[in-house]
Design a protein around this motif. Structure first.
Motif, short mmCIF file in Angstrom:
data_model
loop_
_atom_site.label_atom_id
_atom_site.label_comp_id
_atom_site.label_asym_id
_atom_site.label_seq_id
_atom_site.Cartn_x
_atom_site.Cartn_y
_atom_site.Cartn_z
N ILE A 116 62.94 -50.52 38.13
CA ILE A 116 62.16 -50.71 36.91
C ILE A 116 61.01 -49.71 36.89
O ILE A 116 60.61 -49.18 37.92
N ARG A 117 60.52 -49.45 35.72
CA ARG A 117 59.36 -48.58 35.53
C ARG A 117 58.27 -49.39 34.87
O ARG A 117 58.53 -50.18 33.97
N THR A 118 57.05 -49.19 35.34
CA THR A 118 55.90 -49.82 34.71
C THR A 118 54.80 -48.77 34.56
O THR A 118 54.91 -47.68 35.10
N TYR A 119 53.78 -49.13 33.85
CA TYR A 119 52.75 -48.17 33.48
C TYR A 119 51.35 -48.74 33.77
O TYR A 119 51.17 -49.95 33.82
N TYR A 120 50.41 -47.83 33.93
CA TYR A 120 49.02 -48.25 34.04
C TYR A 120 48.15 -47.13 33.48
O TYR A 120 48.58 -45.97 33.39
N LEU A 121 46.96 -47.49 33.06
CA LEU A 121 46.03 -46.54 32.46
C LEU A 121 45.04 -46.11 33.52
O LEU A 121 44.28 -46.94 34.03
N GLU A 122 45.07 -44.85 33.88
CA GLU A 122 44.13 -44.35 34.87
C GLU A 122 42.83 -43.98 34.17
O GLU A 122 42.80 -43.10 33.33
N THR A 123 41.78 -44.71 34.51
CA THR A 123 40.49 -44.47 33.86
C THR A 123 39.55 -43.78 34.83
O THR A 123 39.63 -43.95 36.03
N ASP A 124 38.65 -42.99 34.27
CA ASP A 124 37.67 -42.26 35.07
C ASP A 124 36.53 -43.15 35.47
O ASP A 124 36.13 -44.06 34.90
#
Length: 124
Positions: A116-124
Motif C-alpha cells: 500500500i501507499r500512504t502520504y504525509y505532509l512534510e512541514t518546515d
C-alpha cells in the motif's frame, strides 16, 4: 483541522499507521505477518513548474513537493476470499489515505502479499 491531519498527517506517523493496520486486520479476522516501510522517491517536477510559469502553479508545485509518500509491504495469512475482501475494503475506508498498489497470492504458503501507499505532509 484534526480530520485533515488524520487523512494527511504532518509527519510519517509510522507507529500510528502500523497500529491502524493491526486494528483493521484484527477486526477483519486476518493476521499480519511481517511489515516493512520505505519512503518512496519523489517524482521529478514538471518543466512548467521549474520555469515558474505562474504563481498558482508554483504554489501547487510547492504543495505537491511537500507531500511525501511511504510504501508499506506486508503479508496476511490463512484467509478466505470473503475475509480478504473485507480486509481490503477496510483498508480503503480508513481515515488515513491508503492506496492499495498491489497484492499477490502465494498458494504454497497460503499468504497474500500487499503493498500500500500512504502520504504525509512534510512541514518546515
Amino acid at each position: 483541522m484534526k480530520l485533515v491531519s488524520m487523512i494527511l498527517p504532518n509527519k510519517q506517523a509510522i507507529p500510528e499507521l502500523f497500529s491502524q493496520l493491526e486494528v483493521i486486520a484484527k477486526q477483519s479476522g486476518v493476521q499480519i505477518v511481517g511489515m516493512s516501510v520505505a519512503e518512496k522517491e519523489e517524482e521529478p517536477r514538471s518543466a512548467r513548474a521549474r520555469a515558474g510559469e505562474d504563481w498558482n502553479q508554483a504554489q501547487a508545485q510547492k504543495l505537491s513537493n511537500d507531500i511525501k509518500q511511504l510504501s508499506i509491504q506486508f503479508d496476511v495469512n490463512a484467509i478466505n476470499y470473503d475475509i480478504f475482501k473485507n480486509f481490503i475494503d477496510s483498508i480503503q475506508s480508513n481515515s488515513r489515505i491508503l492506496d492499495i498498489e498491489r497484492f499477490t497470492y502465494n498458494p504454497n504458503q497460503d499468504t497474500q502479499g500487499i503493498t500500500i501507499r500512504t502520504y504525509y505532509l512534510e512541514t518546515d
